[in-house]
Design a protein around this motif. Structure first.
Motif, PDB file in Angstrom:
ATOM      1  N   UNK A 163      12.732  -0.208   8.887  1.00  0.00           N
ATOM      2  CA  UNK A 163      13.459   0.734   8.031  1.00  0.00           C
ATOM      3  C   UNK A 163      13.029   0.643   6.583  1.00  0.00           C
ATOM      4  N   UNK A 164      12.844  -0.576   6.103  1.00  0.00           N
ATOM      5  CA  UNK A 164      12.378  -0.762   4.723  1.00  0.00           C
ATOM      6  C   UNK A 164      10.973  -0.185   4.553  1.00  0.00           C
ATOM      7  N   UNK A 165      10.113  -0.413   5.514  1.00  0.00           N
ATOM      8  CA  UNK A 165       8.746   0.108   5.427  1.00  0.00           C
ATOM      9  C   UNK A 165       8.721   1.637   5.458  1.00  0.00           C
ATOM     10  N   UNK A 166       9.575   2.231   6.249  1.00  0.00           N
ATOM     11  CA  UNK A 166       9.636   3.699   6.300  1.00  0.00           C
ATOM     12  C   UNK A 166      10.065   4.261   4.954  1.00  0.00           C
ATOM     13  N   UNK A 167      11.068   3.641   4.331  1.00  0.00           N
ATOM     14  CA  UNK A 167      11.534   4.111   3.024  1.00  0.00           C
ATOM     15  C   UNK A 167      10.461   3.921   1.963  1.00  0.00           C
ATOM     16  N   UNK A 168       9.762   2.797   1.998  1.00  0.00           N
ATOM     17  CA  UNK A 168       8.685   2.575   1.022  1.00  0.00           C
ATOM     18  C   UNK A 168       7.581   3.611   1.205  1.00  0.00           C
ATOM     19  N   UNK A 169       7.255   3.942   2.446  1.00  0.00           N
ATOM     20  CA  UNK A 169       6.228   4.954   2.685  1.00  0.00           C
ATOM     21  C   UNK A 169       6.678   6.324   2.179  1.00  0.00           C
ATOM     22  N   UNK A 170       7.991   6.602   2.264  1.00  0.00           N
ATOM     23  CA  UNK A 170       8.506   7.868   1.739  1.00  0.00           C
ATOM     24  C   UNK A 170       8.430   7.905   0.212  1.00  0.00           C
ATOM     25  N   UNK A 171       8.549   6.745  -0.421  1.00  0.00           N
ATOM     26  CA  UNK A 171       8.567   6.688  -1.882  1.00  0.00           C
ATOM     27  C   UNK A 171       7.184   6.525  -2.512  1.00  0.00           C
ATOM     28  N   UNK A 172       6.155   6.293  -1.720  1.00  0.00           N
ATOM     29  CA  UNK A 172       4.824   6.059  -2.273  1.00  0.00           C
ATOM     30  C   UNK A 172       4.309   7.178  -3.183  1.00  0.00           C
ATOM     31  N   UNK A 173       4.451   8.450  -2.830  1.00  0.00           N
ATOM     32  CA  UNK A 173       3.967   9.485  -3.756  1.00  0.00           C
ATOM     33  C   UNK A 173       4.689   9.462  -5.103  1.00  0.00           C
ATOM     34  N   UNK A 174       5.976   9.167  -5.080  1.00  0.00           N
ATOM     35  CA  UNK A 174       6.732   9.120  -6.325  1.00  0.00           C
ATOM     36  C   UNK A 174       6.341   7.902  -7.158  1.00  0.00           C
ATOM     37  N   UNK A 175       6.056   6.794  -6.493  1.00  0.00           N
ATOM     38  CA  UNK A 175       5.613   5.607  -7.214  1.00  0.00           C
ATOM     39  C   UNK A 175       4.234   5.829  -7.831  1.00  0.00           C
ATOM     40  N   UNK A 176       3.385   6.540  -7.112  1.00  0.00           N
ATOM     41  CA  UNK A 176       2.060   6.859  -7.637  1.00  0.00           C
ATOM     42  C   UNK A 176       2.174   7.726  -8.892  1.00  0.00           C
ATOM     43  N   UNK A 177       3.046   8.718  -8.863  1.00  0.00           N
ATOM     44  CA  UNK A 177       3.275   9.556 -10.040  1.00  0.00           C
ATOM     45  C   UNK A 177       3.831   8.744 -11.203  1.00  0.00           C
ATOM     46  N   UNK A 178       4.734   7.827 -10.898  1.00  0.00           N
ATOM     47  CA  UNK A 178       5.310   6.985 -11.940  1.00  0.00           C
ATOM     48  C   UNK A 178       4.248   6.135 -12.614  1.00  0.00           C
ATOM     49  N   UNK A 179       3.398   5.494 -11.820  1.00  0.00           N
ATOM     50  CA  UNK A 179       2.374   4.636 -12.400  1.00  0.00           C
ATOM     51  C   UNK A 179       1.325   5.434 -13.161  1.00  0.00           C
ATOM     52  N   UNK A 180       0.979   6.624 -12.678  1.00  0.00           N
ATOM     53  CA  UNK A 180       0.026   7.435 -13.433  1.00  0.00           C
ATOM     54  C   UNK A 180       0.626   7.924 -14.745  1.00  0.00           C
ATOM     55  N   UNK A 181       1.919   8.238 -14.749  1.00  0.00           N
ATOM     56  CA  UNK A 181       2.588   8.629 -15.998  1.00  0.00           C
ATOM     57  C   UNK A 181       2.638   7.471 -16.972  1.00  0.00           C
ATOM     58  N   UNK A 182       2.920   6.292 -16.458  1.00  0.00           N
ATOM     59  CA  UNK A 182       2.940   5.117 -17.327  1.00  0.00           C
ATOM     60  C   UNK A 182       1.545   4.807 -17.886  1.00  0.00           C
ATOM     61  N   UNK A 183       0.520   5.008 -17.079  1.00  0.00           N
ATOM     62  CA  UNK A 183      -0.834   4.776 -17.537  1.00  0.00           C
ATOM     63  C   UNK A 183      -1.200   5.753 -18.637  1.00  0.00           C
ATOM     64  N   UNK A 184      -0.821   7.041 -18.478  1.00  0.00           N
ATOM     65  CA  UNK A 184      -1.075   8.042 -19.527  1.00  0.00           C
ATOM     66  C   UNK A 184      -0.320   7.698 -20.804  1.00  0.00           C
ATOM     67  N   UNK A 185       0.887   7.197 -20.639  1.00  0.00           N
ATOM     68  CA  UNK A 185       1.711   6.854 -21.795  1.00  0.00           C
ATOM     69  C   UNK A 185       1.121   5.680 -22.553  1.00  0.00           C
ATOM     70  N   UNK A 186       0.562   4.710 -21.861  1.00  0.00           N
ATOM     71  CA  UNK A 186       0.009   3.532 -22.506  1.00  0.00           C
ATOM     72  C   UNK A 186      -1.381   3.775 -23.110  1.00  0.00           C
ATOM     73  N   UNK A 187      -2.116   4.742 -22.588  1.00  0.00           N
ATOM     74  CA  UNK A 187      -3.426   5.080 -23.150  1.00  0.00           C
ATOM     75  C   UNK A 187      -3.224   5.996 -24.337  1.00  0.00           C
TER      76      UNK A 187
END
Length: 64
Positions: free
Chosen positions: A39-63
């Motif tokens: 169940x935890x793995x299924x939820x993490x897989x559902x959240x992966x696209x949102x986490x990817x967007x979050x990290x790319x936004x943070x990377x843009x913010x820090x650059x």
């Protein structure tokens, strides 16, 4: 983030909790733990696209 995603995660959590309780009461603790882990793995897989967007936004913010 969409509200339906929150409802899907809540539904998965409730389902996993019920299955975990049934398996624990019947003496199948190993299967209960595997159910929880899946169940935890299924939820993490559902959240992966949102986490990817979050990290790319943070990377843009820090650059600068």
């Amino acid at each position: 983030m969409d509200v339906t995603l929150v409802f899907k995660i809540a539904a998965i959590g409730i389902g996993v909790a019920v299955i975990h309780q049934v398996l624990t009461k019947s003496g199948r603790e190993e299967y209960a733990m595997l159910t929880t882990l899946s169940g935890v793995l299924i939820v993490v897989m559902m959240l992966l696209p949102y986490l990817e967007d979050l990290f790319s936004s943070l990377k843009k913010l820090m650059d600068f």
